[in-house]
Design a protein around this motif. Structure first.
Motif, PDB file in Angstrom:
ATOM      1  N   GLY A 298       0.101  -2.966   0.039  1.00 50.60           N
ATOM      2  CA  GLY A 298      -0.100  -2.657   1.455  1.00 50.60           C
ATOM      3  C   GLY A 298       0.610  -1.388   1.886  1.00 50.60           C
ATOM      4  N   GLU A 299       0.323  -0.970   3.112  1.00 52.97           N
ATOM      5  CA  GLU A 299       0.927   0.244   3.665  1.00 52.97           C
ATOM      6  C   GLU A 299       1.132   0.057   5.161  1.00 52.97           C
ATOM      7  OE1 GLU A 299      -2.231   2.812   1.092  1.00 52.97           O
ATOM      8  OE2 GLU A 299      -1.343   3.820   2.811  1.00 52.97           O
ATOM      9  N   ILE A 300       2.092   0.781   5.695  1.00 48.46           N
ATOM     10  CA  ILE A 300       2.293   0.738   7.139  1.00 48.46           C
ATOM     11  C   ILE A 300       2.906   2.058   7.572  1.00 48.46           C
ATOM     12  CG2 ILE A 300       4.526  -0.452   6.849  1.00 48.46           C
ATOM     13  CD1 ILE A 300       3.975  -1.759   9.630  1.00 48.46           C
ATOM     14  N   ASP A 301       2.368   2.599   8.650  1.00 53.22           N
ATOM     15  CA  ASP A 301       2.987   3.755   9.276  1.00 53.22           C
ATOM     16  C   ASP A 301       2.534   3.782  10.733  1.00 53.22           C
ATOM     17  OD1 ASP A 301       0.789   6.318   7.789  1.00 53.22           O
ATOM     18  OD2 ASP A 301       0.443   4.873   9.392  1.00 53.22           O
ATOM     19  N   SER A 302       2.757   4.882  11.411  1.00 57.11           N
ATOM     20  CA  SER A 302       2.491   4.926  12.847  1.00 57.11           C
ATOM     21  C   SER A 302       0.996   4.807  13.176  1.00 57.11           C
ATOM     22  CB  SER A 302       3.043   6.224  13.436  1.00 57.11           C
ATOM     23  OG  SER A 302       2.508   7.327  12.742  1.00 57.11           O
ATOM     24  N   CYS A 303       0.106   4.990  12.182  1.00 58.28           N
ATOM     25  CA  CYS A 303      -1.338   4.896  12.442  1.00 58.28           C
ATOM     26  C   CYS A 303      -1.865   3.474  12.269  1.00 58.28           C
ATOM     27  CB  CYS A 303      -2.134   5.787  11.485  1.00 58.28           C
ATOM     28  SG  CYS A 303      -1.773   7.519  11.673  1.00 58.28           S
ATOM     29  N   GLY A 304      -1.237   2.703  11.411  1.00 59.79           N
ATOM     30  CA  GLY A 304      -1.756   1.371  11.164  1.00 59.79           C
ATOM     31  C   GLY A 304      -0.979   0.609  10.113  1.00 59.79           C
ATOM     32  N   ALA A 305      -1.415  -0.634   9.905  1.00 62.07           N
ATOM     33  CA  ALA A 305      -0.771  -1.489   8.905  1.00 62.07           C
ATOM     34  C   ALA A 305      -1.860  -2.159   8.089  1.00 62.07           C
ATOM     35  CB  ALA A 305       0.091  -2.545   9.589  1.00 62.07           C
ATOM     36  N   ALA A 306      -1.761  -2.034   6.769  1.00 56.37           N
ATOM     37  CA  ALA A 306      -2.728  -2.663   5.876  1.00 56.37           C
ATOM     38  C   ALA A 306      -1.990  -3.683   5.032  1.00 56.37           C
ATOM     39  CB  ALA A 306      -3.379  -1.609   4.978  1.00 56.37           C
ATOM     40  N   PHE A 307      -2.324  -4.956   5.225  1.00 54.80           N
ATOM     41  CA  PHE A 307      -1.649  -6.052   4.528  1.00 54.80           C
ATOM     42  C   PHE A 307      -2.473  -6.469   3.312  1.00 54.80           C
ATOM     43  CE2 PHE A 307       1.767  -7.086   7.436  1.00 54.80           C
ATOM     44  CZ  PHE A 307       1.328  -6.552   8.634  1.00 54.80           C
ATOM     45  N   GLY A 308      -1.787  -6.541   2.155  1.00 53.18           N
ATOM     46  CA  GLY A 308      -2.506  -6.906   0.940  1.00 53.18           C
ATOM     47  C   GLY A 308      -1.981  -8.171   0.296  1.00 53.18           C
ATOM     48  N   GLN A 309      -0.833  -8.635   0.742  1.00 54.41           N
ATOM     49  CA  GLN A 309      -0.195  -9.793   0.127  1.00 54.41           C
ATOM     50  C   GLN A 309       0.203 -10.781   1.210  1.00 54.41           C
ATOM     51  OE1 GLN A 309       0.514  -9.835  -3.384  1.00 54.41           O
ATOM     52  NE2 GLN A 309      -0.746  -7.992  -3.443  1.00 54.41           N
ATOM     53  N   CYS A 310       0.613 -11.988   0.764  1.00 54.69           N
ATOM     54  CA  CYS A 310       1.146 -12.944   1.723  1.00 54.69           C
ATOM     55  C   CYS A 310       2.406 -13.592   1.135  1.00 54.69           C
ATOM     56  CB  CYS A 310       0.108 -14.009   2.091  1.00 54.69           C
ATOM     57  SG  CYS A 310      -0.504 -14.944   0.690  1.00 54.69           S
ATOM     58  N   THR A 311       3.187 -14.189   2.030  1.00 54.90           N
ATOM     59  CA  THR A 311       4.427 -14.830   1.586  1.00 54.90           C
ATOM     60  C   THR A 311       4.091 -16.058   0.759  1.00 54.90           C
ATOM     61  OG1 THR A 311       4.513 -16.055   3.660  1.00 54.90           O
ATOM     62  CG2 THR A 311       5.741 -13.987   3.563  1.00 54.90           C
ATOM     63  N   HIS A 312       5.045 -16.500  -0.024  1.00 54.32           N
ATOM     64  CA  HIS A 312       4.783 -17.598  -0.955  1.00 54.32           C
ATOM     65  C   HIS A 312       5.156 -18.964  -0.391  1.00 54.32           C
ATOM     66  CE1 HIS A 312       3.687 -14.795  -4.079  1.00 54.32           C
ATOM     67  NE2 HIS A 312       4.756 -14.074  -3.786  1.00 54.32           N
ATOM     68  N   ASP A 313       5.501 -19.014   0.890  1.00 49.99           N
ATOM     69  CA  ASP A 313       5.794 -20.313   1.499  1.00 49.99           C
ATOM     70  C   ASP A 313       4.509 -20.875   2.114  1.00 49.99           C
ATOM     71  OD1 ASP A 313       7.453 -18.699   4.362  1.00 49.99           O
ATOM     72  OD2 ASP A 313       5.394 -18.655   3.658  1.00 49.99           O
ATOM     73  N   GLU A 314       4.635 -21.953   2.845  1.00 45.72           N
ATOM     74  CA  GLU A 314       3.431 -22.605   3.387  1.00 45.72           C
ATOM     75  C   GLU A 314       2.761 -21.763   4.470  1.00 45.72           C
ATOM     76  OE1 GLU A 314       4.846 -27.218   2.662  1.00 45.72           O
ATOM     77  OE2 GLU A 314       4.380 -26.536   4.695  1.00 45.72           O
ATOM     78  N   ALA A 315       3.555 -20.959   5.147  1.00 46.11           N
ATOM     79  CA  ALA A 315       2.993 -20.179   6.246  1.00 46.11           C
ATOM     80  C   ALA A 315       2.004 -19.123   5.766  1.00 46.11           C
ATOM     81  CB  ALA A 315       4.119 -19.506   7.039  1.00 46.11           C
ATOM     82  N   LYS A 316       2.214 -18.630   4.528  1.00 41.09           N
ATOM     83  CA  LYS A 316       1.331 -17.592   3.961  1.00 41.09           C
ATOM     84  C   LYS A 316       1.160 -16.418   4.937  1.00 41.09           C
ATOM     85  CE  LYS A 316      -0.114 -20.190   0.399  1.00 41.09           C
ATOM     86  NZ  LYS A 316       0.569 -19.960  -0.847  1.00 41.09           N
ATOM     87  N   ASN A 317       2.267 -15.969   5.507  1.00 39.42           N
ATOM     88  CA  ASN A 317       2.192 -14.827   6.414  1.00 39.42           C
ATOM     89  C   ASN A 317       1.867 -13.559   5.641  1.00 39.42           C
ATOM     90  OD1 ASN A 317       4.752 -16.572   7.749  1.00 39.42           O
ATOM     91  ND2 ASN A 317       3.126 -15.891   9.129  1.00 39.42           N
ATOM     92  N   ALA A 318       1.106 -12.689   6.273  1.00 36.99           N
ATOM     93  CA  ALA A 318       0.757 -11.421   5.635  1.00 36.99           C
ATOM     94  C   ALA A 318       2.005 -10.558   5.517  1.00 36.99           C
ATOM     95  CB  ALA A 318      -0.297 -10.702   6.470  1.00 36.99           C
ATOM     96  N   CYS A 319       2.127  -9.862   4.385  1.00 37.37           N
ATOM     97  CA  CYS A 319       3.318  -9.021   4.219  1.00 37.37           C
ATOM     98  C   CYS A 319       2.974  -7.741   3.468  1.00 37.37           C
ATOM     99  CB  CYS A 319       4.438  -9.775   3.511  1.00 37.37           C
ATOM    100  SG  CYS A 319       4.055 -10.251   1.840  1.00 37.37           S
ATOM    101  N   ILE A 320       3.821  -6.742   3.709  1.00 36.55           N
ATOM    102  CA  ILE A 320       3.698  -5.437   3.042  1.00 36.55           C
ATOM    103  C   ILE A 320       5.030  -5.176   2.359  1.00 36.55           C
ATOM    104  CG2 ILE A 320       3.521  -2.940   3.430  1.00 36.55           C
ATOM    105  CD1 ILE A 320       1.904  -3.618   5.981  1.00 36.55           C
ATOM    106  N   THR A 321       4.974  -4.761   1.115  1.00 41.31           N
ATOM    107  CA  THR A 321       6.207  -4.454   0.387  1.00 41.31           C
ATOM    108  C   THR A 321       6.258  -2.958   0.102  1.00 41.31           C
ATOM    109  OG1 THR A 321       6.087  -6.621  -0.684  1.00 41.31           O
ATOM    110  CG2 THR A 321       7.601  -5.017  -1.629  1.00 41.31           C
TER     111      THR A 321
END
Lengths: 144, 78
Positions: free
Chosen positions: A55-78
């Motif tokens: 994933g990527e994030i900057d002032s133009c936008g955020a692109a999420f490609g992964q999710c957390t490994h807990d039950e919530a499965k929240n989108a994340c960027i590393t």
């Protein structure tokens, strides 16, 4: 509200939304993932989307490609912040502060839109009827 | 993230924001730009065969704005 966590040189931005929610909105309500502004509100200031990879994030936008490994499965960027000069927290705040603020603004409006999309989809699925199924007693060759 | 302005020499579309790992071809297709009968330019440089399947990151573009334009090849009048 999204979170930013640091472990060594790895910086993880975790959204309140799940990756599945983002993909659902991309499909049914892509405008809910955009922050508009500028003259007459027609300029796209920030956009959230799904992608593949870290994933990527900057002032133009955020692109999420992964999710957390807990039950919530929240989108994340590393991200990896190496060769940083100065205080890492300040560098992160400079690079990601504006993006995080805009991401939080979008996250606030998403739950209501998601509920609407899910209700619409449930109504559509309720309207789908299976017809033409034949029971064993009705089979043409059953009596023969 | 990269902000891409697609279009032709006569008309420019509104910028679209995409991850730098997006291929040039997918941006052109999403913007309904015909890349079959024209030369595609990325920030003023003409692209070669096979370049459309590369990503913006492959061209060193990982942030900021860039132009991906369809330039029709035409012979000059004699």
């Amino acid at each position: 509200m999204s979170k930013i966590a640091v472990a060594g040189n790895a910086v993880v931005v975790t959204s309140k939304m799940s990756l599945e929610d983002i993909k659902t909105l991309e499909k049914y309500r892509p405008s809910a993932l955009k922050l508009m502004g500028g003259e007459n509100g027609k300029e796209e200031l920030f956009r959230v989307m799904s992608t593949k990879g870290m994933g990527e994030i900057d002032s133009c936008g955020a692109a999420f490609g992964q999710c957390t490994h807990d039950e919530a499965k929240n989108a994340c960027i590393t991200l990896v912040f190496d060769k940083v000069e100065g205080d890492l927290k300040e560098v992160i705040a400079d690079k990601l502060g504006a993006a995080k603020t805009k991401l939080d603004q979008i996250e606030e409006t998403v739950p209501a839109v998601l509920a609407e999309v899910k209700a619409e989809r449930a109504a559509i699925m309720d309207g789908i009827e299976f017809v033409g199924s034949v029971t064993a007693a009705e089979e043409p060759n059953a009596a023969e | 993230m990269v902000r891409v302005i697609t279009g032709t020499t006569l008309k420019r579309n509104d910028p679209v924001t995409v991850p730098s790992t997006t291929t040039l071809k997918s941006v052109l297709e999403d913007g309904r730009i015909d890349y079959a009968n024209a030369r595609i330019h990325l920030d003023g440089s003409p692209l070669s065969a096979g370049d459309l399947n590369k990503t913006f990151a492959d061209f060193g573009i990982t942030e900021g704005t860039c132009f991906l334009l369809n330039v029709v090849k035409a012979d000059n009048a004699a």
